[in-house]
Motif scaffolding. Structure first.
Motif, PDB file in Angstrom:
ATOM      1  N   LEU A 154     -52.422  98.436  87.375  1.00 18.61           N
ATOM      2  CA  LEU A 154     -52.476  98.689  85.934  1.00 18.61           C
ATOM      3  C   LEU A 154     -51.750  97.587  85.168  1.00 18.61           C
ATOM      4  CD1 LEU A 154     -51.799 102.537  85.806  1.00 18.61           C
ATOM      5  CD2 LEU A 154     -53.973 101.337  85.966  1.00 18.61           C
ATOM      6  N   ALA A 155     -52.090  97.470  83.902  1.00 16.19           N
ATOM      7  CA  ALA A 155     -51.482  96.447  83.054  1.00 16.19           C
ATOM      8  C   ALA A 155     -50.000  96.734  82.843  1.00 16.19           C
ATOM      9  CB  ALA A 155     -52.206  96.385  81.710  1.00 16.19           C
ATOM     10  N   VAL A 156     -49.255  95.690  82.511  1.00 15.27           N
ATOM     11  CA  VAL A 156     -47.813  95.820  82.279  1.00 15.27           C
ATOM     12  C   VAL A 156     -47.535  96.782  81.126  1.00 15.27           C
ATOM     13  CG1 VAL A 156     -45.749  94.538  81.596  1.00 15.27           C
ATOM     14  CG2 VAL A 156     -47.356  93.535  83.222  1.00 15.27           C
ATOM     15  N   ALA A 157     -48.453  96.859  80.158  1.00 14.22           N
ATOM     16  CA  ALA A 157     -48.261  97.745  79.010  1.00 14.22           C
ATOM     17  C   ALA A 157     -48.167  99.205  79.409  1.00 14.22           C
ATOM     18  CB  ALA A 157     -49.407  97.555  78.019  1.00 14.22           C
ATOM     19  N   ALA A 158     -48.583  99.559  80.626  1.00 17.69           N
ATOM     20  CA  ALA A 158     -48.527 100.954  81.069  1.00 17.69           C
ATOM     21  C   ALA A 158     -47.123 101.423  81.366  1.00 17.69           C
ATOM     22  CB  ALA A 158     -49.396 101.124  82.324  1.00 17.69           C
ATOM     23  N   LEU A 159     -46.133 100.523  81.350  1.00 17.01           N
ATOM     24  CA  LEU A 159     -44.759 100.894  81.707  1.00 17.01           C
ATOM     25  C   LEU A 159     -43.935 101.413  80.529  1.00 17.01           C
ATOM     26  CD1 LEU A 159     -43.734  98.031  84.172  1.00 17.01           C
ATOM     27  CD2 LEU A 159     -44.229 100.420  84.693  1.00 17.01           C
ATOM     28  N   ARG A 160     -44.558 101.660  79.394  1.00 12.00           N
ATOM     29  CA  ARG A 160     -43.834 102.172  78.214  1.00 12.00           C
ATOM     30  C   ARG A 160     -42.747 101.197  77.751  1.00 12.00           C
ATOM     31  NH1 ARG A 160     -41.735 107.822  80.143  1.00 12.00           N
ATOM     32  NH2 ARG A 160     -41.453 106.621  82.055  1.00 12.00           N
ATOM     33  N   LEU A 161     -43.074  99.927  77.738  1.00 10.53           N
ATOM     34  CA  LEU A 161     -42.145  98.889  77.291  1.00 10.53           C
ATOM     35  C   LEU A 161     -42.417  98.534  75.831  1.00 10.53           C
ATOM     36  CD1 LEU A 161     -42.400  96.563  80.413  1.00 10.53           C
ATOM     37  CD2 LEU A 161     -40.516  98.103  79.856  1.00 10.53           C
ATOM     38  N   PRO A 162     -41.424  97.996  75.127  1.00  8.42           N
ATOM     39  CA  PRO A 162     -41.656  97.538  73.747  1.00  8.42           C
ATOM     40  C   PRO A 162     -42.753  96.479  73.708  1.00  8.42           C
ATOM     41  CG  PRO A 162     -39.302  97.616  74.236  1.00  8.42           C
ATOM     42  CD  PRO A 162     -40.016  97.853  75.542  1.00  8.42           C
ATOM     43  N   GLY A 163     -43.478  96.436  72.598  1.00  5.68           N
ATOM     44  CA  GLY A 163     -44.596  95.522  72.482  1.00  5.68           C
ATOM     45  C   GLY A 163     -44.214  94.062  72.623  1.00  5.68           C
ATOM     46  N   ASP A 164     -43.056  93.657  72.046  1.00 12.00           N
ATOM     47  CA  ASP A 164     -42.663  92.254  72.161  1.00 12.00           C
ATOM     48  C   ASP A 164     -42.317  91.882  73.595  1.00 12.00           C
ATOM     49  OD1 ASP A 164     -40.478  93.883  72.230  1.00 12.00           O
ATOM     50  OD2 ASP A 164     -39.212  92.631  70.946  1.00 12.00           O
ATOM     51  N   MET A 165     -41.773  92.833  74.371  1.00 13.24           N
ATOM     52  CA  MET A 165     -41.472  92.553  75.774  1.00 13.24           C
ATOM     53  C   MET A 165     -42.760  92.407  76.571  1.00 13.24           C
ATOM     54  SD  MET A 165     -39.127  94.740  78.501  1.00 13.24           S
ATOM     55  CE  MET A 165     -37.758  94.795  77.347  1.00 13.24           C
TER      56      MET A 165
END
Length: 507
Positions: free
Chosen positions: A178-189
C-alpha cells in the motif's frame, strides 16, 4: 489475537446531507459539493461521486468549482454536525456489533471485533452486514478487518473493494504494497517521503529506521509499528451520556479467573442497584477489562428480555471469563448496560387461581451467548399462500405476530430453502407421479394425496398473474413422505413450466 474493523465512509458529509434533506435532496446524478471557509477563502470541503467524476476535489476554491461545472449544487458544509453524527453512528455500532467502538474522524469508525465476529456469522459476514445496513441508510462505505487498527485503517481506505479480511497473523504482509499515505501521516510528511523515493509501506520497512527517525521524528516509526502490530493501539470506546456504568480500579493488577469472576459479581450487584433505581432492566452488558499494557479485553452478553437478576447476569458473564487473556494483569474493570429497557415489578402468581407459566428466557440467554444471537430463532407464520413466503424467523422471545398456520392442508415439518427439481413419471394433468428421482435416488410412489392448487400473488408481481402450482403429498415404498409440486396446471403453458419439484419433507 486481536481483530479490528475499520469502516471508511468516503462520502460521509454529502451522504449525510442527502439523508438529512430527504425528498428535498438533489438527484443522485446531479453533482453536489459542500463548501466552507479556509481563512478568507471559500473552498470545497466535500464532493459527492458525481462531482468527483467531473474533476472537483476537496480543497479546490468554490468559485473555480462553480466555473468548471454548470448547474452545480452548492451547499454549506457542517463539520460540527458531521462529527456529532459520526459519534451517533458509533453508538449504533456499539449497541449492535461490539462493546468497543469509537469514531475515527473525520470519516470512519473503528471496532474492536476480538471475540465478537462469531456472534455475527464470522468475519466476512460481519463486514457484509455492516455495509448492508449502512447502504440501506444511504451511506457509501468500505470496511476491512485486520490484526491492528493501523492495518485495518489502511486496508479499508486503500484496498477494500468494498470489504477485505486480512488473515490473522498476516496483516503486516497485506499492507506492504500500500501507499505511504495509508499510514495516517501528515500530508507534508507523505510528500517528503515520496520525494525521497518511498512509494509503499514495504519501502519503509526495508529501510534503516534511525535515518528516518532523525529526519522525520518519532511519528513515522510509531505509525509504522502500529500498522504492523508491534505497538498496541487501544480503542477507547465511546459511551452515551445516559449509560448505566460502574467501574473498579485495582492498586495491584489481577489475573486469575477466580478473582476476575469475584469482582465481576460485585460490579453486577452495583449495576443492578442502579438499574433498580431507574426502573430499568439490562438487555446487554459489556464488561471491559483494561490491561496494564493498555489493551482492552471485553465480554459482551445479551438477554432476550430486560433482566435485573444479579445472579443470572453474573452467571452469563462468568461463563465467558475463560476467553479473557489478562496478559500482565488487569488494572481496571468497567461494567456497562449498553442496552437497557424499562422493567416494572411483577406481581407474584398465585398457584390457587393462576396456572404458572414456564420461563425459558434464562435458557435462551445461555444458548444465545454461547452460539450467537443470530443462530437462535423460532419460526412464525406469515399471511401468504405461497409456502416459502408463509414463514419467517423471529427472536426466540418475540411476541406472537397474530397469524396462524393454515389448517386446510397439512404442511411438512421441513421446508427446503429452495424447491429442488425432480425427474418424474406422471399422467397429466391431475395425477401424482408414479415414480420420481430426487438427488440421484429413484423412489416409487405408494400413496399420494392432492392436488392442492396454489396461485401466484398477482398483486406483488405481474409474472404471477397466471402462475399456478399443484402440490401433492406422496409416500414412497420405504414409508417416507414428501411434498412435491408441478409448476403449472398441466395444460396451459402460460401457467408454468410443468416441471416437477420437491419442496418439503414430512416427519
Amino acid at each position: 489475537m486481536p481483530r479490528v474493523v475499520s469502516v471508511f465512509l468516503p462520502l460521509w458529509p454529502t451522504d449525510r446531507f442527502r439523508r438529512k434533506s430527504g425528498a428535498a435532496a438533489p438527484p443522485a446524478d446531479k453533482p453536489l459539493i459542500l463548501v466552507g471557509r479556509d481563512g478568507r477563502r471559500r473552498v470545497v470541503l466535500a464532493a459527492d461521486t458525481a462531482a468527483q467524476g467531473l474533476g472537483l476535489r476537496v480543497g479546490m476554491p468554490a468559485s473555480k468549482a462553480q466555473a468548471l461545472v454548470q448547474n452545480l449544487h452548492v451547499e454549506d458544509a457542517d463539520p460540527q454536525g458531521d462529527s456529532e453524527a459520526l459519534d451517533r453512528l458509533a453508538l449504533w455500532a456499539l449497541r449492535r456489533y461490539s462493546p468497543v467502538v469509537s469514531a475515527d474522524p473525520p470519516d470512519g469508525l473503528v471496532i474492536d471485533a476480538t471475540g465478537a465476529a462469531h456472534l455475527h456469522g464470522g468475519e466476512d459476514a460481519m463486514l457484509a452486514d455492516i455495509l448492508c445496513r449502512l447502504a440501506a441508510a444511504g451511506f457509501t462505505a468500505q470496511a476491512a478487518m485486520a490484526d491492528s487498527w493501523g492495518a485495518a485503517h489502511a486496508l479499508a481506505r486503500f484496498a477494500a473493494r468494498p470489504t477485505l479480511v486480512a488473515r490473522p497473523g498476516r496483516s503486516a504482509e497485506a499492507i506492504l504494497s500500500l501507499a505511504v499515505a495509508a499510514l495516517r501521516l501528515p500530508g507534508d510528511m507523505v510528500d517528503s517521503l515520496r520525494r525521497l523515493g518511498f512509494e509503499s509501506i514495504g519501502d519503509l520497512t526495508s529501510s534503516p529506521r534511525a535515518p528516518l527517525t532523525l529526519r522525520f521524528g518519532p511519528e513515522l516509526g510509531r505509525r509504522l509499528d502500529q500498522a504492523i502490530g508491534r505497538i498496541n493501539e487501544p480503542v477507547e470506546p465511546i459511551r452515551p451520556m445516559d449509560i448505566v456504568e460502574v467501574r473498579c480500579a485495582f492498586g495491584e493488577p489481577i489475573g486469575s479467573a477466580e478473582t476476575i469472576a469475584r469482582y465481576a459479581g460485585r460490579l453486577v450487584d452495583q449495576l443492578c442497584a442502579v438499574l433498580e433505581e431507574r426502573g430499568l432492566g439490562a438487555r446487554r452488558l459489556d464488561l471491559l477489562l483494561g490491561r496494564v499494557d493498555n489493551g482492552i479485553e471485553a465480554i459482551c452478553v445479551g438477554t432476550a428480555m430486560p433482566v435485573r437478576d444479579a445472579k443470572r447476569l453474573t452467571r452469563l458473564l462468568t461463563d465467558k471469563i475463560e476467553t479473557v487473556d489478562p496478559g500482565f494483569g488487569i488494572e481496571l474493570m468497567r461494567l456497562a448496560a449498553t442496552l437497557a429497557e424499562p422493567l416494572q415489578p411483577k406481581q407474584a402468581v398465585s398457584s390457587l387461581i393462576d396456572k404458572p407459566q414456564a420461563d425459558v428466557s434464562e435458557l435462551i440467554d445461555t444458548l444465545a451467548n454461547r452460539v450467537g444471537e443470530g443462530r437462535l430463532y423460532r419460526f412464525a407464520p406469515v399471511e401468504s399462500e405461497v409456502p416459502e413466503r408463509s414463514v419467517m424467523k423471529i427472536a426466540p422471545a418475540a411476541p406472537d405476530c397474530g397469524e396462524d398456520w393454515p389448517i386446510q392442508w397439512p404442511r411438512p415439518t421441513r421446508l427446503l430453502p429452495m424447491p429442488e427439481p425432480i425427474e418424474t413419471v406422471a399422467l397429466l394433468p391431475d395425477h401424482p407421479p408414479v415414480t420420481f428421482t430426487w438427488r440421484g435416488i429413484r423412489r416409487r410412489v405408494r400413496r399420494a394425496d392432492g392436488p392442492e392448487r396454489i396461485f401466484g400473488e398477482w398483486w406483488k408481481r405481474d409474472a404471477e398473474l397466471t402462475a399456478v402450482r399443484d402440490y401433492f403429498q406422496v409416500e414412497d415404498e420405504a414409508g417416507e413422505r414428501f411434498w412435491i409440486f408441478r409448476a403449472g396446471d398441466g395444460e396451459d403453458a402460460a401457467t408454468g413450466s410443468h416441471k416437477w419439484f420437491l419442496h418439503g419433507i414430512f416427519a
